[in-house]
Design an enzyme around this catalytic site. Structure first.
Site, PDB file in Angstrom:
ATOM      1  N   SER A 242      -3.158   5.172   9.678  1.00 36.40           N
ATOM      2  CA  SER A 242      -2.168   5.648  10.667  1.00 36.40           C
ATOM      3  C   SER A 242      -2.456   7.084  11.103  1.00 36.40           C
ATOM      4  O   SER A 242      -2.351   7.414  12.292  1.00 36.40           O
ATOM      5  CB  SER A 242      -0.745   5.537  10.116  1.00 36.40           C
ATOM      6  OG  SER A 242      -0.660   6.068   8.821  1.00 36.40           O
ATOM      7  N   HIS A 272      -2.211  -1.613   4.787  1.00 41.73           N
ATOM      8  CA  HIS A 272      -1.687  -0.239   4.913  1.00 41.73           C
ATOM      9  C   HIS A 272      -0.172  -0.287   4.693  1.00 41.73           C
ATOM     10  O   HIS A 272       0.283  -0.606   3.602  1.00 41.73           O
ATOM     11  CB  HIS A 272      -2.114   0.319   6.274  1.00 41.73           C
ATOM     12  CG  HIS A 272      -1.937   1.798   6.453  1.00 41.73           C
ATOM     13  ND1 HIS A 272      -1.788   2.664   5.413  1.00 41.73           N
ATOM     14  CD2 HIS A 272      -1.871   2.565   7.585  1.00 41.73           C
ATOM     15  CE1 HIS A 272      -1.643   3.905   5.879  1.00 41.73           C
ATOM     16  NE2 HIS A 272      -1.690   3.873   7.196  1.00 41.73           N
ATOM     17  N   HIS A 318      -6.013   2.084  -4.997  1.00 41.14           N
ATOM     18  CA  HIS A 318      -5.992   3.024  -3.868  1.00 41.14           C
ATOM     19  C   HIS A 318      -7.418   3.371  -3.469  1.00 41.14           C
ATOM     20  O   HIS A 318      -8.307   3.423  -4.319  1.00 41.14           O
ATOM     21  CB  HIS A 318      -5.227   4.309  -4.225  1.00 41.14           C
ATOM     22  CG  HIS A 318      -4.817   5.086  -3.011  1.00 41.14           C
ATOM     23  ND1 HIS A 318      -5.633   6.024  -2.434  1.00 41.14           N
ATOM     24  CD2 HIS A 318      -3.694   5.034  -2.251  1.00 41.14           C
ATOM     25  CE1 HIS A 318      -5.015   6.524  -1.370  1.00 41.14           C
ATOM     26  NE2 HIS A 318      -3.851   5.940  -1.239  1.00 41.14           N
ATOM     27  N   ARG A 327       3.572   9.906  -5.619  1.00 38.34           N
ATOM     28  CA  ARG A 327       4.670   9.423  -4.780  1.00 38.34           C
ATOM     29  C   ARG A 327       5.394   8.267  -5.471  1.00 38.34           C
ATOM     30  O   ARG A 327       6.597   8.085  -5.336  1.00 38.34           O
ATOM     31  CB  ARG A 327       4.142   8.981  -3.409  1.00 38.34           C
ATOM     32  CG  ARG A 327       3.478  10.104  -2.627  1.00 38.34           C
ATOM     33  CD  ARG A 327       2.811   9.593  -1.365  1.00 38.34           C
ATOM     34  NE  ARG A 327       1.729   8.660  -1.641  1.00 38.34           N
ATOM     35  CZ  ARG A 327       1.036   8.015  -0.713  1.00 38.34           C
ATOM     36  NH1 ARG A 327       1.309   8.207   0.570  1.00 38.34           N
ATOM     37  NH2 ARG A 327       0.044   7.190  -1.047  1.00 38.34           N
ATOM     38  N   ASP A 373       3.510   2.198  -2.709  1.00 33.87           N
ATOM     39  CA  ASP A 373       4.200   0.984  -2.294  1.00 33.87           C
ATOM     40  C   ASP A 373       4.742   0.160  -3.463  1.00 33.87           C
ATOM     41  O   ASP A 373       5.548  -0.748  -3.262  1.00 33.87           O
ATOM     42  CB  ASP A 373       3.256   0.096  -1.478  1.00 33.87           C
ATOM     43  CG  ASP A 373       2.938   0.714  -0.134  1.00 33.87           C
ATOM     44  OD1 ASP A 373       3.791   1.447   0.381  1.00 33.87           O
ATOM     45  OD2 ASP A 373       1.843   0.473   0.380  1.00 33.87           O
TER      46      ASP A 373
HETATM   47  N1  NMX Z   1      -5.349  -6.307  -7.249  1.00 40.22           N
HETATM   48  C1  NMX Z   1      -6.462  -7.044  -7.317  1.00 40.22           C
HETATM   49  N2  NMX Z   1      -7.666  -6.635  -6.935  1.00 40.22           N
HETATM   50  C2  NMX Z   1      -7.752  -5.382  -6.461  1.00 40.22           C
HETATM   51  C3  NMX Z   1      -6.647  -4.529  -6.373  1.00 40.22           C
HETATM   52  C4  NMX Z   1      -5.396  -5.045  -6.785  1.00 40.22           C
HETATM   53  N3  NMX Z   1      -4.260  -4.343  -6.682  1.00 40.22           N
HETATM   54  N4  NMX Z   1      -7.037  -3.343  -5.875  1.00 40.22           N
HETATM   55  C5  NMX Z   1      -8.360  -3.440  -5.645  1.00 40.22           C
HETATM   56  N5  NMX Z   1      -8.796  -4.685  -5.996  1.00 40.22           N
HETATM   57  C6  NMX Z   1     -10.126  -5.235  -5.808  1.00 40.22           C
HETATM   58  C7  NMX Z   1     -10.457  -5.203  -4.322  1.00 40.22           C
HETATM   59  O1  NMX Z   1      -9.876  -6.320  -3.644  1.00 40.22           O
HETATM   60  C8  NMX Z   1     -11.967  -5.232  -4.347  1.00 40.22           C
HETATM   61  O2  NMX Z   1     -12.355  -6.565  -4.633  1.00 40.22           O
HETATM   62  P1  NMX Z   1     -13.692  -7.186  -3.940  1.00 40.22           P
HETATM   63  O3  NMX Z   1     -14.811  -6.367  -4.478  1.00 40.22           O
HETATM   64  O4  NMX Z   1     -13.673  -8.594  -4.407  1.00 40.22           O
HETATM   65  O5  NMX Z   1     -13.509  -7.022  -2.458  1.00 40.22           O
HETATM   66  C9  NMX Z   1     -12.277  -4.394  -5.576  1.00 40.22           C
HETATM   67  O6  NMX Z   1     -11.081  -4.389  -6.391  1.00 40.22           O
HETATM   68  C10 NMX Z   1     -12.639  -2.965  -5.253  1.00 40.22           C
HETATM   69  O7  NMX Z   1     -11.623  -2.395  -4.435  1.00 40.22           O
HETATM   70  P2  NMX Z   1     -11.329  -0.831  -4.499  1.00 40.22           P
HETATM   71  O8  NMX Z   1     -12.538  -0.117  -4.030  1.00 40.22           O
HETATM   72  O9  NMX Z   1     -10.747  -0.452  -5.810  1.00 40.22           O
HETATM   73  O10 NMX Z   1     -10.138  -0.697  -3.439  1.00 40.22           O
HETATM   74  P3  NMX Z   1     -10.255  -0.422  -1.878  1.00 40.22           P
HETATM   75  O11 NMX Z   1     -10.445   1.045  -1.692  1.00 40.22           O
HETATM   76  O12 NMX Z   1     -11.235  -1.330  -1.228  1.00 40.22           O
HETATM   77  O13 NMX Z   1      -8.826  -0.856  -1.346  1.00 40.22           O
HETATM   78  C11 NMX Z   1      -6.479  -1.057  -1.552  1.00 40.22           C
HETATM   79  C12 NMX Z   1      -7.670  -0.118  -1.653  1.00 40.22           C
HETATM   80  C13 NMX Z   1      -5.195  -0.243  -1.671  1.00 40.22           C
HETATM   81  C14 NMX Z   1      -6.470  -1.745  -0.170  1.00 40.22           C
HETATM   82  C15 NMX Z   1      -6.573  -2.114  -2.688  1.00 40.22           C
HETATM   83  O14 NMX Z   1      -6.485  -1.458  -3.936  1.00 40.22           O
HETATM   84  C16 NMX Z   1      -5.530  -3.192  -2.587  1.00 40.22           C
HETATM   85  O15 NMX Z   1      -5.730  -4.187  -1.864  1.00 40.22           O
HETATM   86  N6  NMX Z   1      -4.361  -3.035  -3.308  1.00 40.22           N
HETATM   87  C17 NMX Z   1      -3.307  -3.979  -3.218  1.00 40.22           C
HETATM   88  C18 NMX Z   1      -2.584  -3.849  -1.890  1.00 40.22           C
HETATM   89  C19 NMX Z   1      -1.842  -2.540  -1.802  1.00 40.22           C
HETATM   90  O16 NMX Z   1      -1.190  -2.089  -2.745  1.00 40.22           O
HETATM   91  N7  NMX Z   1      -1.892  -1.907  -0.624  1.00 40.22           N
HETATM   92  C20 NMX Z   1      -1.114  -0.697  -0.422  1.00 40.22           C
HETATM   93  C21 NMX Z   1      -1.951   0.445  -0.039  1.00 40.22           C
HETATM   94  C22 NMX Z   1      -1.038   1.636   0.131  1.00 40.22           C
HETATM   95  N8  NMX Z   1      -1.636   2.792  -0.408  1.00 40.22           N
HETATM   96  O17 NMX Z   1      -2.879   2.874  -0.447  1.00 40.22           O
HETATM   97  O18 NMX Z   1      -0.915   3.702  -0.815  1.00 40.22           O
HETATM   98  C1  MLT Z   2      -1.142   6.370   2.913  1.00 39.99           C
HETATM   99  O1  MLT Z   2      -0.110   6.967   2.567  1.00 39.99           O
HETATM  100  O2  MLT Z   2      -1.577   6.464   4.075  1.00 39.99           O
HETATM  101  C2  MLT Z   2      -1.779   5.427   1.955  1.00 39.99           C
HETATM  102  O3  MLT Z   2      -1.675   5.871   0.645  1.00 39.99           O
HETATM  103  C3  MLT Z   2      -3.170   5.008   2.345  1.00 39.99           C
HETATM  104  C4  MLT Z   2      -4.258   6.034   2.211  1.00 39.99           C
HETATM  105  O4  MLT Z   2      -4.064   7.203   1.945  1.00 39.99           O
HETATM  106  O5  MLT Z   2      -5.408   5.603   2.406  1.00 39.99           O
END
Ligand code: NMX
Ligand code: MLT
Length: 439
Positions: A242, A272, A318, A327, A373
């Site tokens: 965003s 996101h 994350h 947070r 979240d």
């Molecule tokens: N549960 C299961 N698998 C996970 C999770 C989780 N909570 N988090 C990461 N992984 C997996 C991810 O899918 C990836 O798998 P693959 O290699 O098969 O594609 C692997 O771990 C490596 O991912 P990362 O590098 O640790 O995470 P990335 O930076 O790509 O993504 C998120 C970050 C936040 C998108 C990811 O952790 C996720 O999907 N979390 C769950 C959804 C979520 O909570 N989203 C909210 C984001 C808000 N925020 O960031 O504050």
């Molecule tokens: C945010 O507040 O925008 C989320 O934590 C996602 C991020 O920082 O990548």
């Protein structure tokens, strides 16, 4: 206007720092880029500039150099509440100093003066099908506010570059003032069937106004949550979807209404801003399955079943952070101080004990800790805001504070249109071949 005057006073020094860096040290190397980063979503490439906030992977967000506990302690508080005035946070993000209570209230008063929303915005929302997602309604409303943009009007009248930031600030104050009113209207219209316009009360602060306008039962309690929520969600440096989108679109000299509408469109994505509703859904599934708070063992098995079903555990992991998100911690502290016996809070707390272990055993997630979240929807639910698809709208109100501060500074410092370079797959393969060949 206080933000205008303070910014104007500090601008010469900032412009000089920028000039020295760009003109005298433009060739200094900051980072290098790997093939993995080009393919992998530009992760961690140091290529964005902001002084509004910074995310330290080992510590979490700092707003203008201050950690969340420091911000929550130092900023002036709302009347009768324990959480900061949102106007004080906006002053901090925009100016870089902790405001006095009077200064924070000046920002609040400026918002109250600008909170009136034009009729055509309400008409437009009402013209949409009733089941339209609230993020669609909010995004439409924001882009439509651009009809009144001072920046666009003055740009087309031939405004000089060194004053771009002034109408950019005007527009940002208008946007952030009207956003909670529009969001409250969407809530009342969509979920409560009310047609009337919400009224902003100039004697109340941003948080209390929002609590009153959406009509929650415990106004005082929810006002403090709203203040905390908007502060925590305001900014997360510039690389998140965003913030980055708003900045990118703004760099084309689109006004903040176009730019933030684009940012909101990114916030609406499931990876996101939309994740908070999925987290609450997951906690409610746990509650339903075990008819209350499960044992550790039951939760452990449930978490594994989620992963084995090919799903992620929402609220965990994350892209940048490598520790529990401060947070998350601040919201958990808020809940434990007020309603520690709530079943969903007890489940969320147990999840924090169990899920990091499960994710470590699975060995994929780089960060097995909770993000913002994992808990935010649960707090809303407690106060009766139970319409899941509305939660990203709340995130949007908060996020506007940080991205508008960035937008105004980007115009003030004359940052250019953003235009990174792309490569082809063949070029990457050739780069690999070249570097792997023995010299
Ligand atoms: N549960 C299961 N698998 C996970 C999770 C989780 N909570 N988090 C990461 N992984 C997996 C991810 O899918 C990836 O798998 P693959 O290699 O098969 O594609 C692997 O771990 C490596 O991912 P990362 O590098 O640790 O995470 P990335 O930076 O790509 O993504 C998120 C970050 C936040 C998108 C990811 O952790 C996720 O999907 N979390 C769950 C959804 C979520 O909570 N989203 C909210 C984001 C808000 N925020 O960031 O504050
Ligand atoms: C945010 O507040 O925008 C989320 O934590 C996602 C991020 O920082 O990548």
């Amino acid at each position: 206007m206080i933000l205008h005057d303070k910014m104007k006073a500090s601008l010469p020094e900032w412009r000089e720092r920028m000039r020295v860096l760009a003109k005298e040290h433009g060739e200094v190397v900051v980072d290098q880029v790997t093939v993995g980063q080009v393919i992998g979503g530009m992760r961690d490439i140091k290529s964005l500039l902001t002084d509004v906030s910074y995310v330290d992977p080992a510590e979490g967000i700092r707003f203008r150099g201050m950690s969340i506990p420091e911000v929550l302690k130092a900023l002036p508080k709302g009347r009768g509440g324990k959480m900061p005035l949102v106007g004080g946070l906006y002053y901090l993000l925009m100016i870089g100093d902790v405001p006095t209570k009077e200064q924070a209230l000046e920002v609040e008063a400026e918002w109250a003066r600008r909170a009136d929303v034009p009729d055509h915005i309400y008409k437009m929302i009402k013209a949409m099908p009733k089941d339209t997602h609230p993020m669609i309604l909010l995004t439409q409303a924001v882009v439509a506010l651009g009809h009144e943009s001072a920046f666009s009007r003055q740009y087309h009248a031939g405004m000089k570059k060194d004053v771009y930031w002034e109408p950019a600030l005007e527009d940002s104050l208008d946007l952030t003032a009207k956003l909670p009113v529009i969001a409250a209207f969407i809530y009342r219209y969509k979920y409560l069937g009310k047609q009337g316009k919400p009224r902003y009360n100039s004697k109340q602060d941003y948080g209390l106004n929002f609590a009153r306008m959406i009509g929650v039962e415990d106004r005082k309690g929810y006002a403090d949550l709203a203040r905390l929520y908007f502060v925590l969600h305001s900014d997360h440096e510039s690389g998140n979807v965003s913030a980055h989108t708003t900045h990118l679109v703004g760099s084309a000299l689109s006004d903040i209404f176009y730019a933030f509408a684009a940012g909101l469109s990114g916030l609406a994505g499931p990876l996101h801003g939309l994740a908070n509703q999925e987290c609450l859904g997951w906690l409610l599934d746990v509650h339903k399955k075990f008819n209350g708070v499960p044992s550790r063992d039951e939760l452990y098995k449930f978490a594994w079943a989620t992963l084995n079903g090919g799903k992620v555990i929402p609220g965990y992991g994350h892209a940048v952070l490598r520790v529990p998100d401060p947070r998350y911690m601040a919201q958990m502290e808020f809940a434990k101080a007020r309603f520690p016996q709530d079943d969903l809070i007890r489940i969320a707390d147990l999840v924090f004990e169990v899920v990091p272990q499960v994710l470590k055993e699975q060995g994929k997630a780089k960060n097995p800790a909770p993000n913002v979240d994992a808990i935010s929807g649960t707090l809303q639910y407690y106060y009766g805001v139970r319409e899941f698809d509305y939660y990203t709208v709340l995130f949007g109100i908060g996020r506007a504070l940080g991205v508008t501060a960035n937008y105004v500074w980007a115009r003030a410092l004359g940052w250019p249109i953003e235009r990174p370079k792309s490569v082809t797959t063949k070029m990457l393969e050739e780069a690999v071949k070249e570097q792997l060949q023995p010299a």
